[in-house]
Scaffold this motif. Structure first.
Motif, PDB file in Angstrom:
ATOM      1  N   ILE A  75      29.384   9.928  79.824  1.00 22.09           N
ATOM      2  CA  ILE A  75      29.669  10.233  78.425  1.00 22.09           C
ATOM      3  C   ILE A  75      28.588  11.083  77.769  1.00 22.09           C
ATOM      4  CG2 ILE A  75      29.916   9.162  76.140  1.00 22.09           C
ATOM      5  CD1 ILE A  75      31.377   6.850  77.600  1.00 22.09           C
ATOM      6  N   SER A  76      27.325  10.804  78.082  1.00 20.69           N
ATOM      7  CA  SER A  76      26.238  11.465  77.350  1.00 20.69           C
ATOM      8  C   SER A  76      25.492  12.525  78.154  1.00 20.69           C
ATOM      9  CB  SER A  76      25.231  10.409  76.866  1.00 20.69           C
ATOM     10  OG  SER A  76      24.588   9.790  77.975  1.00 20.69           O
ATOM     11  N   ASN A  77      25.836  12.705  79.414  1.00 22.20           N
ATOM     12  CA  ASN A  77      25.094  13.639  80.255  1.00 22.20           C
ATOM     13  C   ASN A  77      26.031  14.548  81.048  1.00 22.20           C
ATOM     14  OD1 ASN A  77      23.213  14.951  81.839  1.00 22.20           O
ATOM     15  ND2 ASN A  77      22.649  13.150  83.035  1.00 22.20           N
ATOM     16  N   TRP A  78      26.684  13.991  82.044  1.00 26.85           N
ATOM     17  CA  TRP A  78      27.510  14.800  82.939  1.00 26.85           C
ATOM     18  C   TRP A  78      28.652  15.515  82.219  1.00 26.85           C
ATOM     19  CZ3 TRP A  78      28.007  10.026  86.586  1.00 26.85           C
ATOM     20  CH2 TRP A  78      26.789   9.804  87.228  1.00 26.85           C
ATOM     21  N   ALA A  79      29.180  14.906  81.170  1.00 28.60           N
ATOM     22  CA  ALA A  79      30.335  15.481  80.474  1.00 28.60           C
ATOM     23  C   ALA A  79      30.056  16.895  79.971  1.00 28.60           C
ATOM     24  CB  ALA A  79      30.752  14.583  79.311  1.00 28.60           C
ATOM     25  N   TYR A  80      28.824  17.179  79.602  1.00 28.02           N
ATOM     26  CA  TYR A  80      28.510  18.518  79.088  1.00 28.02           C
ATOM     27  C   TYR A  80      28.702  19.580  80.174  1.00 28.02           C
ATOM     28  CZ  TYR A  80      26.762  16.353  74.853  1.00 28.02           C
ATOM     29  OH  TYR A  80      26.686  15.650  73.674  1.00 28.02           O
ATOM     30  N   GLY A  88      35.310  23.728  82.388  1.00 29.34           N
ATOM     31  CA  GLY A  88      36.735  23.449  82.206  1.00 29.34           C
ATOM     32  C   GLY A  88      37.136  22.071  82.698  1.00 29.34           C
ATOM     33  N   TRP A  89      36.252  21.104  82.537  1.00 32.06           N
ATOM     34  CA  TRP A  89      36.477  19.719  82.966  1.00 32.06           C
ATOM     35  C   TRP A  89      36.802  19.651  84.468  1.00 32.06           C
ATOM     36  CZ3 TRP A  89      34.477  16.053  80.230  1.00 32.06           C
ATOM     37  CH2 TRP A  89      34.362  16.214  78.847  1.00 32.06           C
ATOM     38  N   THR A  90      35.967  20.346  85.217  1.00 32.21           N
ATOM     39  CA  THR A  90      36.042  20.261  86.677  1.00 32.21           C
ATOM     40  C   THR A  90      34.640  19.989  87.203  1.00 32.21           C
ATOM     41  OG1 THR A  90      35.624  22.639  86.960  1.00 32.21           O
ATOM     42  CG2 THR A  90      37.931  21.934  86.801  1.00 32.21           C
ATOM     43  N   ARG A  91      34.561  19.512  88.420  1.00 35.25           N
ATOM     44  CA  ARG A  91      33.260  19.315  89.033  1.00 35.25           C
ATOM     45  C   ARG A  91      33.320  19.686  90.504  1.00 35.25           C
ATOM     46  NH1 ARG A  91      32.113  14.857  92.243  1.00 35.25           N
ATOM     47  NH2 ARG A  91      33.749  13.290  92.386  1.00 35.25           N
ATOM     48  N   LYS A  92      32.189  20.123  91.002  1.00 33.62           N
ATOM     49  CA  LYS A  92      32.102  20.465  92.408  1.00 33.62           C
ATOM     50  C   LYS A  92      32.285  19.193  93.216  1.00 33.62           C
ATOM     51  CE  LYS A  92      29.113  22.850  95.709  1.00 33.62           C
ATOM     52  NZ  LYS A  92      27.802  23.527  95.894  1.00 33.62           N
ATOM     53  N   GLY A  93      33.176  19.224  94.160  1.00 36.58           N
ATOM     54  CA  GLY A  93      33.372  18.052  95.001  1.00 36.58           C
ATOM     55  C   GLY A  93      34.682  17.335  94.748  1.00 36.58           C
ATOM     56  N   GLY A  94      35.431  17.789  93.720  1.00 39.13           N
ATOM     57  CA  GLY A  94      36.737  17.178  93.544  1.00 39.13           C
ATOM     58  C   GLY A  94      37.039  16.702  92.146  1.00 39.13           C
ATOM     59  N   LYS A 134      36.759  12.059  78.373  1.00 41.63           N
ATOM     60  CA  LYS A 134      36.938  13.080  77.332  1.00 41.63           C
ATOM     61  C   LYS A 134      36.943  12.453  75.936  1.00 41.63           C
ATOM     62  CE  LYS A 134      39.572  16.816  79.594  1.00 41.63           C
ATOM     63  NZ  LYS A 134      40.872  17.524  79.591  1.00 41.63           N
ATOM     64  N   ALA A 135      37.704  11.368  75.785  1.00 37.89           N
ATOM     65  CA  ALA A 135      37.825  10.730  74.469  1.00 37.89           C
ATOM     66  C   ALA A 135      36.485  10.153  74.018  1.00 37.89           C
ATOM     67  CB  ALA A 135      38.887   9.635  74.521  1.00 37.89           C
ATOM     68  N   ALA A 136      35.809   9.454  74.914  1.00 39.41           N
ATOM     69  CA  ALA A 136      34.528   8.838  74.560  1.00 39.41           C
ATOM     70  C   ALA A 136      33.456   9.895  74.309  1.00 39.41           C
ATOM     71  CB  ALA A 136      34.086   7.896  75.673  1.00 39.41           C
ATOM     72  N   HIS A 137      33.455  10.948  75.119  1.00 37.24           N
ATOM     73  CA  HIS A 137      32.453  12.001  74.958  1.00 37.24           C
ATOM     74  C   HIS A 137      32.652  12.754  73.648  1.00 37.24           C
ATOM     75  CE1 HIS A 137      29.813  15.356  75.749  1.00 37.24           C
ATOM     76  NE2 HIS A 137      30.824  16.182  75.523  1.00 37.24           N
TER      77      HIS A 137
END
Length: 264
Positions: free
Chosen positions: A175-180, A186-192, A201-204
Motif C-alpha cells: 500500500i505505501s511502497n510498491w504501489a507507486y 500501469g499496475w503491472t509488475r515484472k514477474g507476473g 488499488k483502493a487502499a493505496h
C-alpha cells in the motif's frame, strides 16, 4: 519442588496449566508462543487476564530459570523497546492508534480481519469481519489495513493525530511502497500478475491522500503487545462467526474473555 502454574497466552490452546508437560504441548511448534510460569494460582489467573506484556513487565521478580522459561518467548532484550513503544503512556502520543491483523485458517482457507482502536491511549473499540471462505492471509491483512486507513482518514479530517500498526510487512509495502512503482507501470509488475490488485488499488488511493500525515508502522507479531493480540483475536473471531461485514465488537470489552479466544 514447589508447584507452579503455567500461563499460556499464545499457543495451541491458551489457558492456565498445572504441569509443564501440559503447557509444553500447547507451545511446542507454535510460532510466537507466549508463556510464563507463576508460583501461585492467583498470580497465574491475574496474569492470564492481562496481555502477556503487561503481566511480564509487572512481575515483581525476574523469570524463573525452570523448564517453562527455557527458550520462552517472554519479552526478550531485542523486543523490549518494541513492546515499550506500545505501553499506554506511549500510545497517548497520538489521538488515535490502530492495530490491524488478518487471519486465515488454514492458509489459503477461511479468512477474516480485525482492528483494535485506542483513543488517547485507552482501548476504545474492536472491529472484526470481512470473512472470506476462500481467502488468504495476505488478503485478510490487506483488508484489515484498508479498514484502518478508512478510520484514520476520518480522524485526520477532524485534525486528530493517527498511527497505524500492522504486523504484515507485505501489506504495508503493497500500500505505501510498491504501489507507486506498480502504478507508474500501469499496475503491472515484472514477474507476473499482482495479487489482490483491486484491494491494493483502493487502499493505496486512500493512503496516498493522507500519506503526509499518516504513519503506518510494522509491529512484531505475538510478542504480547496488547493491540496486536486483540486484532489477532478479532480476525479469528471473524472466521468463527463467519462475519462478512466489518462490524464493531459489542461493548463492554472484557479483555480476559477476548484474550482467551482462539488465536491466529
Amino acid at each position: 519442588m514447589a508447584k507452579k502454574f503455567y500461563v499460556v497466552w499464545q499457543g495451541h490452546k491458551p489457558g492456565i496449566y498445572t504441569t509443564w508437560d501440559e503447557a509444553k504441548r500447547q507451545v511446542d511448534k507454535f510460532p510466537g508462543a507466549k508463556y510464563k510460569s507463576f508460583p501461585t494460582e492467583p498470580e497465574a489467573k491475574a496474569a492470564f487476564a492481562q496481555s502477556a506484556n503487561k503481566a511480564i513487565f509487572s512481575a515483581s521478580s525476574t523469570a524463573s530459570k525452570g523448564p517453562a522459561n527455557r527458550g520462552a518467548k517472554s519479552v526478550s532484550a531485542s523486543n523490549k523497546t518494541s513492546v515499550a513503544e506500545h505501553q499506554p503512556e506511549a500510545l497517548s502520543e497520538f489521538d488515535l492508534v490502530l492495530y490491524t491483523d488478518g487471519g486465515c485458517d488454514p492458509n489459503p482457507g477461511k479468512a477474516g480481519s480485525g482492528v483494535a482502536v485506542y483513543r488517547s491511549g485507552k482501548l476504545s473499540n474492536l472491529w472484526y469481519g470481512l470473512f472470506n471462505p476462500h481467502g488468504t492471509n495476505n488478503t485478510a491483512e490487506l483488508n484489515a489495513l484498508h479498514e484502518a486507513i478508512k478510520m484514520a482518514a476520518s480522524a485526520l479530517n477532524d485534525n486528530l493525530t493517527v498511527r497505524i500498526y500492522s504486523d504484515s510487512q507485505y501489506s504495508i509495502n503493497c500500500i505505501s511502497n510498491w504501489a507507486y512503482g506498480w502504478k507508474a507501470k500501469g499496475w503491472t509488475r515484472k514477474g507476473g500478475e499482482i495479487a489482490n490488485l483491486a484491494l491494493i488499488k483502493a487502499a493505496h488511493a486512500l493512503y496516498d491522500q493522507y500519506k503526509d500525515r499518516l504513519n503506518i508502522v510494522h509491529v512484531a507479531a505475538h510478542v504480547g503487545i496488547e493491540g496486536n493480540e486483540l486484532a489477532d483475536r478479532m480476525s479469528i473471531y471473524a472466521v468463527d462467526q463467519q462475519q462478512s461485514d466489518f462490524v464493531e465488537y459489542p461493548q463492554p470489552i472484557n479483555l480476559a474473555t477476548i484474550m482467551a479466544m482462539r488465536a491466529g
